[in-house]
Structures are given as structure tokens and as C-alpha cells.
Scaffold this active site. Structure first.
Site, PDB file in Angstrom:
ATOM      1  N   ASP A  33       0.108  -3.086   0.770  1.00  0.00           N
ATOM      2  CA  ASP A  33       0.908  -1.964   0.300  1.00  0.00           C
ATOM      3  C   ASP A  33      -0.001  -0.737   0.264  1.00  0.00           C
ATOM      4  O   ASP A  33      -1.090  -0.797  -0.302  1.00  0.00           O
ATOM      5  CB  ASP A  33       1.449  -2.273  -1.099  1.00  0.00           C
ATOM      6  CG  ASP A  33       2.494  -1.290  -1.578  1.00  0.00           C
ATOM      7  OD1 ASP A  33       2.270  -0.067  -1.428  1.00  0.00           O
ATOM      8  OD2 ASP A  33       3.519  -1.732  -2.114  1.00  0.00           O
TER       9      ASP A  33
ATOM     10  N   HIS B  91      11.600  -7.637   1.063  1.00  0.00           N
ATOM     11  CA  HIS B  91      10.141  -7.751   1.009  1.00  0.00           C
ATOM     12  C   HIS B  91       9.725  -8.352  -0.324  1.00  0.00           C
ATOM     13  O   HIS B  91      10.329  -8.091  -1.355  1.00  0.00           O
ATOM     14  CB  HIS B  91       9.437  -6.417   1.268  1.00  0.00           C
ATOM     15  CG  HIS B  91       9.846  -5.299   0.367  1.00  0.00           C
ATOM     16  ND1 HIS B  91      11.083  -4.675   0.442  1.00  0.00           N
ATOM     17  CD2 HIS B  91       9.187  -4.669  -0.623  1.00  0.00           C
ATOM     18  CE1 HIS B  91      11.153  -3.711  -0.454  1.00  0.00           C
ATOM     19  NE2 HIS B  91      10.019  -3.690  -1.136  1.00  0.00           N
TER      20      HIS B  91
END
Length: 129
Positions: free
Chosen positions: A29, A93
């Protein structure tokens, strides 16, 4: 219109790719809650996790577990937290977040890493897969 994750999967947007197979991809991320915050994403663009067929859902969980085990070997933490929120990006996700305390799961505290730190972390996690 393609989601940002579809664009990453298609190579239109760069990413720090941890792992990939025929159905899933794991990337760091870029706005992490904690160092090592990783996203596991199905390549098929599906908006909601429970709209996935059972085989794909179970495959995503299995893939996420494999990545989480490598992440836990790489990043010092008490455990790996798991979250599926899906409000920001309409593409399933799974968040894998190395936890030191509950604030790491709250999506309010962020850490910053340099490009070099992201690249080194990517290689380190890959080496533990």
C-alpha cells in the site's frame, strides 16, 4: 471504467509488487497504516468481496495467508491484521497490516516510506515467500 487496481494489474500504474499468480496480486500500500501494509487483490474486477464466487473467495484467502506469513517473517510486529473495507476503491482487496497496537488498524495513522525503502521492503518480503 477500470479501477486503480485494474490499472496496476494491467501495468498502467507502477506498484511495489510482492507476489502474483494467475488470479491474484499482492502490492505494498503506497499510503500505509504501518510499514509493510500490503493489499491482496483479485485480478478480476469485482466490487464486493461476498459477490465473489466461492472458489475465488477461498483462493483470495489462501493467497492472502501466504503473503501474510511472508510479511510476518519480514516486518517486526505483534501480528498481521486483516481488513476488508472496500469503500475507497470498488475492487475487492484484502488489507494485511503489521500490527503493533490497535491504532495501526484504524486507517487514521499513516507512515511514510521513501521509494528506496518501498523497494527494499518489497525484496525482503519476496525473499520470505
Amino acid at each position: 471504467m477500470s479501477s486503480i487496481f485494474t490499472k496496476i494489474i494491467n501495468g498502467e500504474i507502477p506498484s511495489y509488487k510482492i507476489a502474483e499468480d494467475e488470479n491474484f496480486i499482492a502490492i505494498l500500500d503506497v499510503n500505509p497504516n504501518a510499514t509493510g501494509h500490503t493489499l491482496c487483490i483479485p485480478k478480476q474486477e469485482i466490487n464486493k468481496i461476498f459477490d465473489m464466487d466461492e472458489a475465488l473467495y477461498l483462493g483470495l484467502m489462501n493467497f492472502s495467508r501466504k503473503v501474510a506469513k511472508a510479511l510476518e517473517k519480514t516486518v517486526e510486529c505483534k501480528r498481521i491484521g486483516v481488513a476488508v473495507v472496500g469503500l475507497e476503491v470498488p475492487h475487492v482487496h484484502v488489507h494485511l497490516i503489521p500490527l503493533h497496537d490497535m491504532d495501526d488498524m484504524r486507517f487514521q495513522r499513516k507512515v511514510s516510506l521513501t521509494k528506496e525503502e518501498f523497494e527494499a521492503l518489497t525484496k525482503a518480503i519476496q525473499s520470505n515467500l
